[in-house]
Design an enzyme around this catalytic site. Structure first.
Site, PDB file in Angstrom:
ATOM      1  CD  GLU A 209      -2.923  -1.193  -0.244  1.00 39.32           C
ATOM      2  OE1 GLU A 209      -3.211  -0.330  -0.079  1.00 39.32           O
ATOM      3  OE2 GLU A 209      -3.765  -2.135  -0.373  1.00 39.32           O
ATOM      4  CB  CYS A 243      -1.263   7.470   1.751  1.00 47.77           C
ATOM      5  SG  CYS A 243      -2.942   5.990   2.331  1.00 47.77           S
TER       6      CYS A 243
END
Length: 453
Positions: A209, A243
């Site tokens: 990720e 993010c």
């Protein structure tokens, strides 16, 4: 005890088949929920020490998502674990075919500092729900949250099932030398490549990720009031240390002036002051200085106030920005928002396509043609139409990147699948066996094979 010894104990325990039962998995998840719930105040205190995050933000962006994941598995685990019957093809009749949900084994989860609870605990929840053991390595950058997880989890869980390991780069490097059956990493693309390379030595499957420069595309057909309100919220949530935050805005030149005026008003309205409880601080001085170095003072149209002692950077808007500016060369990961303009929609899509595939992408438009083009022509991990960030709160949507922004995904059933091998099993009847596949071969048999297959 060394981490290698703990891993050996976890492997032995996994091989005993103890982790595979529904009751065992649900018991671990219920215990985790109980431990977190009983110690919520400690979770709030630790994260506030690390970077001033409020209880409201900690609950909404961290604990509520963790509780949601646990509740999802407690409700759906039985059906997720059940072997799935599939159609059996003609050559294998009489027979039956099933796909078994096989736990991978001993897993390693390496968490990130920006959401230190959610991004460490949620993958671990998926690992346990899928019937694996887990070693969790939280980020040492958020030191107080790391220490809390070590203290609470290692006291309450059997290390043969779940163990939290501390340390920085050196300790993580040693961890990566060990043979795991699954590695799950959340962090930057640069470190993700190191993780991937280490995993390859043992052919260990990974979920990465990562991040990237996530665009927010605002067209002339957008509701500008809603667009600015939602972009500002998503961008400056956690002081931009998210993010999936919009990294930059691409706005249609026709509405740019009006949009920027509304945008500045919205930032002022949200009152992001040094003492605001709803505005998180920068995690440390290193990141503080990195962010200041990205700001071109000649292009500031709002913001720039700073306080090193409080690790505070005021939300800062930069305009006009072009693709060659320093701010556009790396993921910002902070409360700085650059604004670019475009002349036509297809040009904007091309600009996005010409860069690395982002973790998220956002479109603000009420035009169906623009929406269809955006969804079909741009490659990104996940995103929203007329909102930002909120897609990751839907447990029915996979969360993950693509290309430079990641490999694989999780959340809900997708997290379960990330830590599971889909094992195919064909069961054949022992009666009515034709000789067609056995020697001696003949043209007649071959003709029959062609018809059957």
């Amino acid at each position: 005890m060394s981490i290698q010894n703990i891993l050996e104990k976890q492997r032995e325990f996994f091989n005993s088949q103890a982790t595979k039962s529904l009751d065992f998995r649900k018991t671990q998840l219920q215990k985790l929920k109980q431990v977190i719930s009983a110690n919520e105040n400690l979770f709030y205190e630790a994260i506030h020490k690390d970077f001033g995050k409020s209880q409201f933000d900690t609950y909404t962006t961290e604990l509520s998502i963790i509780y949601g994941e646990i509740n999802y598995y407690l409700k759906n685990l039985k059906s997720l674990m059940k072997p799935k019957s599939v159609k059996t093809n003609l050559p294998n009749l009489p027979g039956s075919s099933k796909i078994y949900q096989d736990p991978l084994g001993c897993s390693l989860v390496i968490g990130a500092w920006n959401y230190p609870y959610q991004l460490s605990i949620c993958p671990m929840i998926s690992a346990i729900a899928a019937g694996n053991t887990c070693i969790l390595k939280p980020s040492e950058v958020a030191e107080n949250t790391m220490k809390l997880m070590v203290d609470l989890f290692n006291k309450n869980f059997d290390e043969r099932v779940f163990h939290v390991e501390t340390g920085g780069v050196a300790e993580t490097t040693e961890l990566l030398k060990l043979k795991f059956d699954k590695i799950f990493f959340t962090g930057s693309p640069q470190v993700g490549k190191i993780i991937y390379e280490a995993a390859a030595k043992n052919l260990t499957p990974v979920t990465l990720e990562l991040g990237g420069k996530s665009p927010a595309l605002v067209t002339e057909n957008a509701n500008l009031e809603i667009a600015t309100k939602r972009i500002i919220w998503g961008k400056f949530l956690n002081a931009g240390q998210t993010c999936v935050a919009p990294d930059y805005i691409l706005v249609d030149k026709k509405v740019a002036t009006k949009f920027i005026e509304i945008l500045k008003n919205q930032v002022q309205k949200n009152d992001y002051q040094p003492n605001s409880s709803h505005f998180t601080r920068i995690i440390n001085e290193k990141h503080f200085n990195r962010l200041l170095n990205l700001i071109d003072d000649t292009k500031i149209i709002f913001g720039r106030k700073t306080d090193l002692e409080k690790l505070y950077i005021q939300p800062t808007l930069l305009y006009p920005i072009n693709w060659n500016d320093k701010i556009m060369q790396e993921e910002i990961f902070g409360p700085i928002l650059p604004i670019l303009v475009y002349e036509n929609f297809d040009e904007a899509l091309n600009q996005i396509r010409n860069h690395e595939k982002p973790l998220s992408a956002y479109l603000f438009s009420n035009n169906s043609d623009e929406i269809e083009k955006f969804a079909n022509q741009i490659s990104f991990g996940g995103g929203c139409i007329n909102d930002v960030v909120m897609h990751l709160t839907n447990e029915n949507l996979p969360f993950g990147g693509v290309g430079n922004s990641g490999i694989g995904n999780y959340h809900g059933k997708f997290g379960f699948e990330a830590f599971t091998h889909q094992k195919s099993v064909l069961k054949r009847a022992t009666w009515g066996e034709p000789n067609i596949k056995y020697p001696p071969y003949s043209d007649k048999k071959l003709n029959w094979i062609k018809k059957l297959m």
